[in-house]
Design a protein around this motif. Sequence first.
Motif, PDB file in Angstrom:
ATOM      1  N   THR A   1       0.835  -1.196   0.000  1.00 38.80           N
ATOM      2  CA  THR A   1       0.000   0.000   0.000  1.00 38.80           C
ATOM      3  C   THR A   1       0.874   1.251   0.000  1.00 38.80           C
ATOM      4  N   PRO A   2       0.312   2.422  -0.374  1.00 35.88           N
ATOM      5  CA  PRO A   2       1.098   3.650  -0.347  1.00 35.88           C
ATOM      6  C   PRO A   2       1.573   3.961   1.069  1.00 35.88           C
ATOM      7  N   GLY A   3       2.752   4.539   1.154  1.00 34.09           N
ATOM      8  CA  GLY A   3       3.292   4.930   2.449  1.00 34.09           C
ATOM      9  C   GLY A   3       4.676   5.497   2.293  1.00 34.09           C
ATOM     10  N   GLY A   4       5.029   6.465   3.144  1.00 28.80           N
ATOM     11  CA  GLY A   4       6.355   7.054   3.092  1.00 28.80           C
ATOM     12  C   GLY A   4       6.620   7.680   1.735  1.00 28.80           C
ATOM     13  N   LYS A   5       7.715   7.268   1.098  1.00 30.93           N
ATOM     14  CA  LYS A   5       8.099   7.858  -0.184  1.00 30.93           C
ATOM     15  C   LYS A   5       7.502   7.129  -1.376  1.00 30.93           C
TER      16      LYS A   5
ATOM     17  N   ILE B   1      -6.553  -7.048   1.965  1.00 27.59           N
ATOM     18  CA  ILE B   1      -7.063  -7.835   3.082  1.00 27.59           C
ATOM     19  C   ILE B   1      -5.963  -8.044   4.118  1.00 27.59           C
ATOM     20  N   HIS B   2      -4.741  -8.130   3.642  1.00 27.85           N
ATOM     21  CA  HIS B   2      -3.566  -8.297   4.492  1.00 27.85           C
ATOM     22  C   HIS B   2      -2.413  -7.633   3.762  1.00 27.85           C
ATOM     23  N   ARG B   3      -1.219  -7.656   4.332  1.00 30.04           N
ATOM     24  CA  ARG B   3      -0.078  -6.982   3.725  1.00 30.04           C
ATOM     25  C   ARG B   3       1.170  -7.853   3.771  1.00 30.04           C
ATOM     26  N   LEU B   4       2.044  -7.607   2.812  1.00 28.55           N
ATOM     27  CA  LEU B   4       3.394  -8.153   2.837  1.00 28.55           C
ATOM     28  C   LEU B   4       4.371  -7.003   3.012  1.00 28.55           C
ATOM     29  N   ASP B   5       5.489  -7.269   3.697  1.00 26.30           N
ATOM     30  CA  ASP B   5       6.555  -6.285   3.759  1.00 26.30           C
ATOM     31  C   ASP B   5       6.967  -5.890   2.346  1.00 26.30           C
ATOM     32  N   ARG B   6       7.438  -4.678   2.196  1.00 30.84           N
ATOM     33  CA  ARG B   6       7.920  -4.212   0.887  1.00 30.84           C
ATOM     34  C   ARG B   6       9.013  -5.126   0.346  1.00 30.84           C
ATOM     35  N   ALA B   7       9.844  -5.636   1.248  1.00 37.84           N
ATOM     36  CA  ALA B   7      10.973  -6.459   0.814  1.00 37.84           C
ATOM     37  C   ALA B   7      10.570  -7.877   0.427  1.00 37.84           C
ATOM     38  N   THR B   8       9.381  -8.311   0.817  1.00 37.02           N
ATOM     39  CA  THR B   8       8.933  -9.689   0.584  1.00 37.02           C
ATOM     40  C   THR B   8       8.130  -9.784  -0.703  1.00 37.02           C
TER      41      THR B   8
ATOM     42  N   VAL C   1      -0.525 -11.755  -2.295  1.00 35.84           N
ATOM     43  CA  VAL C   1      -1.251 -10.799  -1.460  1.00 35.84           C
ATOM     44  C   VAL C   1      -2.660 -10.666  -2.046  1.00 35.84           C
ATOM     45  N   MET C   2      -3.656 -10.565  -1.154  1.00 34.44           N
ATOM     46  CA  MET C   2      -5.062 -10.572  -1.594  1.00 34.44           C
ATOM     47  C   MET C   2      -5.725  -9.221  -1.340  1.00 34.44           C
ATOM     48  N   PHE C   3      -6.665  -8.897  -2.230  1.00 35.00           N
ATOM     49  CA  PHE C   3      -7.415  -7.645  -2.165  1.00 35.00           C
ATOM     50  C   PHE C   3      -8.898  -7.943  -2.371  1.00 35.00           C
ATOM     51  N   THR C   4      -9.756  -7.129  -1.764  1.00 35.91           N
ATOM     52  CA  THR C   4     -11.181  -7.228  -2.041  1.00 35.91           C
ATOM     53  C   THR C   4     -11.583  -6.168  -3.055  1.00 35.91           C
ATOM     54  N   VAL C   5     -12.558  -6.515  -3.891  1.00 39.51           N
ATOM     55  CA  VAL C   5     -13.026  -5.622  -4.940  1.00 39.51           C
ATOM     56  C   VAL C   5     -14.065  -4.652  -4.409  1.00 39.51           C
ATOM     57  N   ARG C   6     -14.943  -5.154  -3.505  1.00 44.85           N
ATOM     58  CA  ARG C   6     -16.056  -4.346  -2.991  1.00 44.85           C
ATOM     59  C   ARG C   6     -15.927  -4.175  -1.476  1.00 44.85           C
ATOM     60  N   PRO C   7     -16.177  -2.981  -0.957  1.00 43.74           N
ATOM     61  CA  PRO C   7     -16.037  -2.736   0.488  1.00 43.74           C
ATOM     62  C   PRO C   7     -16.896  -3.660   1.341  1.00 43.74           C
ATOM     63  N   GLU C   8     -18.081  -4.046   0.846  1.00 41.48           N
ATOM     64  CA  GLU C   8     -19.009  -4.817   1.665  1.00 41.48           C
ATOM     65  C   GLU C   8     -18.538  -6.243   1.936  1.00 41.48           C
ATOM     66  N   VAL C   9     -17.555  -6.738   1.207  1.00 39.07           N
ATOM     67  CA  VAL C   9     -17.084  -8.107   1.451  1.00 39.07           C
ATOM     68  C   VAL C   9     -15.734  -8.135   2.176  1.00 39.07           C
ATOM     69  N   ARG C  10     -15.143  -6.984   2.388  1.00 34.67           N
ATOM     70  CA  ARG C  10     -13.786  -6.951   2.952  1.00 34.67           C
ATOM     71  C   ARG C  10     -13.738  -7.569   4.347  1.00 34.67           C
TER      72      ARG C  10
ATOM     73  N   GLY D   1       0.754 -14.068  12.874  1.00 38.82           N
ATOM     74  CA  GLY D   1       1.136 -13.129  11.819  1.00 38.82           C
ATOM     75  C   GLY D   1       1.726 -11.849  12.355  1.00 38.82           C
ATOM     76  N   LYS D   2       2.687 -11.948  13.249  1.00 37.46           N
ATOM     77  CA  LYS D   2       3.321 -10.764  13.812  1.00 37.46           C
ATOM     78  C   LYS D   2       4.239 -10.105  12.781  1.00 37.46           C
ATOM     79  N   MET D   3       4.448  -8.815  12.957  1.00 33.16           N
ATOM     80  CA  MET D   3       5.305  -8.053  12.059  1.00 33.16           C
ATOM     81  C   MET D   3       6.714  -8.649  12.036  1.00 33.16           C
ATOM     82  N   HIS D   4       7.232  -8.885  10.834  1.00 38.17           N
ATOM     83  CA  HIS D   4       8.597  -9.402  10.615  1.00 38.17           C
ATOM     84  C   HIS D   4       8.824 -10.756  11.279  1.00 38.17           C
ATOM     85  N   GLN D   5       7.758 -11.494  11.553  1.00 35.26           N
ATOM     86  CA  GLN D   5       7.880 -12.734  12.329  1.00 35.26           C
ATOM     87  C   GLN D   5       8.872 -13.726  11.718  1.00 35.26           C
TER      88      GLN D   5
END
Length: 316
Positions: A111-115, A137-144, A148-157, A245-249
């Motif tokens: 997702t967008p962030g920082g630079k 729906i979830h995120r991967l580190d930029r380096a990984t 990664v999955m996304f929802t199309v409609r807000p009502e199903v997220r 699913g902890k950060m950098h686990q």
Amino acid sequence: MAMISPLPVRDGVGATRLHLPMTGPWATVGDYMAERFFHLSPELLFARFDRSEIIALDGTALTRETPLGAHEFIWYYREPAVEREIPFDVQVLYQDRDLVVADKPHFLPTTPGGKYLQNSALVRLRRQLDLPELAPIHRLDRATAGLVMFTVRPEVRGAYQLLFERREVEKVYEAVSPLPDEWDAASPALAGEPFPIVYRNHIEKLRGNVCVRADAEREPNSETLVELIDADDRVMHTLLRPHSGKMHQLRVHLAALGAGILNDSFYPELLPEAPDNFGKPLQLLARELRFIDPLSGAPRDFATHRTLQEAPASAA
């Protein structure tokens, strides 16, 4: 209930929401923003008020004179930054009316962030697929790299996010690490533990720190099953099944076992910040995702098309 932005998605990027203090030493909203965003030129900031680019929840534009306390939330578009282009494409592996599954390359943030703004998987996919409401729906580190999955409609997220919160998604990763000095090919083990290894510890994200802290004295809140895929005379290739699913686990757990991931600039030691070296990506890959679809009840099984460039040549 989540607030709906009064500004639409523009060029694949949603507006930024800012929570304002209702009281304080600032006479106007502009005065508060000028102090908070001290790195910006005040005149450039106030010019955005003059152009009616700072918007309240009801859609009205704020002015230089809008008093602090008149609005609790405002929205605005981030000014486009001069970004370094990430020269790798995000690939769509699956799409239906509810779900998009993408194969993210190394170096590209989810997702967008920082630079990074246009150079994010979310913004690229919104533009590529013409889906302004696409959301992660979830995120991967930029380096990984990897799935990664996304929802199309807000009502199903929410239904899909709940799968991750309840740990009902089976996640499988691969990693390549330098071969530990004490490696014994006849009896492969890490930190004295033979494979497969279940590793647990307590991981805590500290505000303002780019790395997480592992605390061996506290009750474990993270768990990973580590299996050996292969090894040669320079590296080992492992399969990782995180239960949490902890950060950098995964990066933390392999580093704690003496097998920090190849090209990791965070663990076991934080290296000085440097420009991306596109020839040396972090050797971590989100390989598989499996779950029962919360809407259809059908089993879902997705696998990346990517591989780790430093994996032993014998890896299938």
